[in-house]
Motif scaffolding. Sequence first.
Motif, mmCIF file in Angstrom:
data_model
loop_
_atom_site.group_PDB
_atom_site.id
_atom_site.type_symbol
_atom_site.label_atom_id
_atom_site.label_comp_id
_atom_site.label_asym_id
_atom_site.label_seq_id
_atom_site.Cartn_x
_atom_site.Cartn_y
_atom_site.Cartn_z
ATOM 1 N N ALA B 113 0.744 11.107 -18.250
ATOM 2 C CA ALA B 113 -0.649 11.510 -18.406
ATOM 3 C C ALA B 113 -1.490 10.338 -18.900
ATOM 4 O O ALA B 113 -2.623 10.139 -18.455
ATOM 5 N N ALA B 114 -0.909 9.557 -19.819
ATOM 6 C CA ALA B 114 -1.668 8.444 -20.389
ATOM 7 C C ALA B 114 -2.054 7.442 -19.302
ATOM 8 O O ALA B 114 -3.183 6.946 -19.255
ATOM 9 N N PRO B 217 -5.824 20.476 -9.992
ATOM 10 C CA PRO B 217 -6.448 19.508 -10.903
ATOM 11 C C PRO B 217 -5.374 18.960 -11.842
ATOM 12 O O PRO B 217 -4.474 19.701 -12.238
ATOM 13 N N ARG B 218 -5.472 17.666 -12.166
ATOM 14 C CA ARG B 218 -4.376 17.102 -12.958
ATOM 15 C C ARG B 218 -4.428 17.477 -14.429
ATOM 16 O O ARG B 218 -3.422 17.473 -15.114
ATOM 17 N N PHE B 219 -5.606 17.794 -14.899
ATOM 18 C CA PHE B 219 -5.711 18.188 -16.307
ATOM 19 C C PHE B 219 -6.257 19.609 -16.388
ATOM 20 O O PHE B 219 -7.215 19.950 -15.706
ATOM 21 N N ALA B 220 -5.625 20.406 -17.217
ATOM 22 C CA ALA B 220 -6.087 21.786 -17.384
ATOM 23 C C ALA B 220 -5.870 22.196 -18.827
ATOM 24 O O ALA B 220 -5.068 21.597 -19.549
ATOM 25 N N LEU B 221 -6.597 23.210 -19.233
ATOM 26 C CA LEU B 221 -6.488 23.695 -20.610
ATOM 27 C C LEU B 221 -5.360 24.712 -20.700
ATOM 28 O O LEU B 221 -5.241 25.604 -19.864
ATOM 29 N N GLY B 231 1.027 15.779 -9.563
ATOM 30 C CA GLY B 231 0.649 15.762 -8.150
ATOM 31 C C GLY B 231 1.876 15.900 -7.277
ATOM 32 O O GLY B 231 2.940 16.328 -7.728
ATOM 33 N N PHE B 232 1.743 15.551 -5.998
ATOM 34 C CA PHE B 232 2.875 15.625 -5.077
ATOM 35 C C PHE B 232 3.841 14.478 -5.378
ATOM 36 O O PHE B 232 3.403 13.348 -5.618
ATOM 37 N N LEU B 233 5.128 14.783 -5.292
ATOM 38 C CA LEU B 233 6.161 13.770 -5.548
ATOM 39 C C LEU B 233 6.534 13.079 -4.230
ATOM 40 O O LEU B 233 6.714 13.735 -3.217
#
Lengths: 192, 291
Positions: B113-114, B217-221, B231-233
């Motif tokens: 994530a970072a 979306p890559r970030f969610a609450l 995402g897709f590997l």
Amino acid sequence: MADAAGDDGLWERCRAGDAGARERLAELARACALAELVRRRAPREAVADLAQEVVRSTLAFLARGGAAPRELPAFLKYRTWGVLSDHRKRMRTTLPLADAAAAPERKAPEATPERSAHRLQLARALADCRQRLAGEQRETLELRYEGQLDSQAIADQLGLHRNTVHVRVFRALAALRECLGRKGFAAEDLEP
Amino acid sequence: MKELSGEDMALCVAYVDGLLPEARRLEFELRLAEDRELARRVAELLSTDELLRRAAAERTPVLDSARRWKPWIWAASLAAAAGILAAIALHLTSGDGGAPRTLIAVAPGFESAARCIDSFPELAGLRPEGVDRLRGESESANVELASFLEKAKAAEAALRGSDEVEAGYFVVPIELGASAECVVLAVDAHGKALALLPAAGEAPPRLEAGRHTLPSPRFALDGERVIYRRGFLVPLGAGRLDVLVGVRTAREVVDFDANALLAESSADGVARRLADAGFEVRRVAVREPPE
């Protein structure tokens, strides 16, 4: 899967840039991971991705100059546990969201009368052993398993440090294990 | 049998719960490979933990199932309702039922994530609560959740992507002129076809008009923290993925099965089959990075 003796020097050969050794390491990591993921009943849909994560993270560790494991197959087994634990944690925290990766765990083996009786006996023994735990341990396990709370949430609710919750969980599970052992349930009876 | 220290007990539980940062986890795994007694204690802990989780799930199957699937049912119901409304609107406004206007690209994903955050200039250095715990970083939170999610949403919406990237994970930024069904398939360098979205056997997801990031979306609450999705590997050894993104007007009847396309051994073959099924197809590519 190759034994430890057969993998002597594999890590070092990889580090020295031996492409064949690197390929062999990737194969070994994948084989170890697949065997362990199936044994621990990882979700069928996630097995391929998780095995690849074991391979990828092992090669990344090698590339970063990670110390050579003394017993490579054992290290790969624990690498798999680590990846599976991380996956289960993600599932626990993301399941309520519409995440395509969220899938139920692999189903238990087909029930036979013998297996059903065994499961019933184990369930009763477990319930009895839980009743015998100290109150604070019982409460912690109740929040962890029936309440599905993570350690931080339990710590917040009980006003404890998270590490204290972890120690309490460790001791409670060890006590349960010992109690089940006294009732005649061996280690393999508890396996999935 | 020696008694473990409190620190080691806490470490064992943190390991089984997947809470250790990557570096500490690897260090602990090396230790496990050398210390048979410690490894035995962790194995016992893991199987007892699994036993209790199974027991809890069996004891409350109805509650558990309701708790788990209710949001999905809600989401599915809302999506279905939205799909029907959108289909009616499309019918009333366009009349021809043709493929909606689309903009499709590909953008690299990141393992941590970072790294993903730092790839966006407007997000660089931000560390919301959750990212440190989820991806093994050690920084403490330095941004409010709502503020971070708003910025992350804007950053993803502005992501243009390109026709080809080199990455271990990837996402597909997509903009739809109208509600549509979307599928993402890929063919690797060895001619193996993969169903990325939806999974083989599932119906294509319907997306509303507007901007989206596939698969999500890559970030969610999640409660009081942020979760990250990579995402897709790109499968190890894939070499290069020809990624085919298909979009068509949402249909009332599920008449598409990605399984049927997996026998194809070329991107051209998959593209042809998608076009036959009424999809407008856009082709992008992802190269597997060298180790």
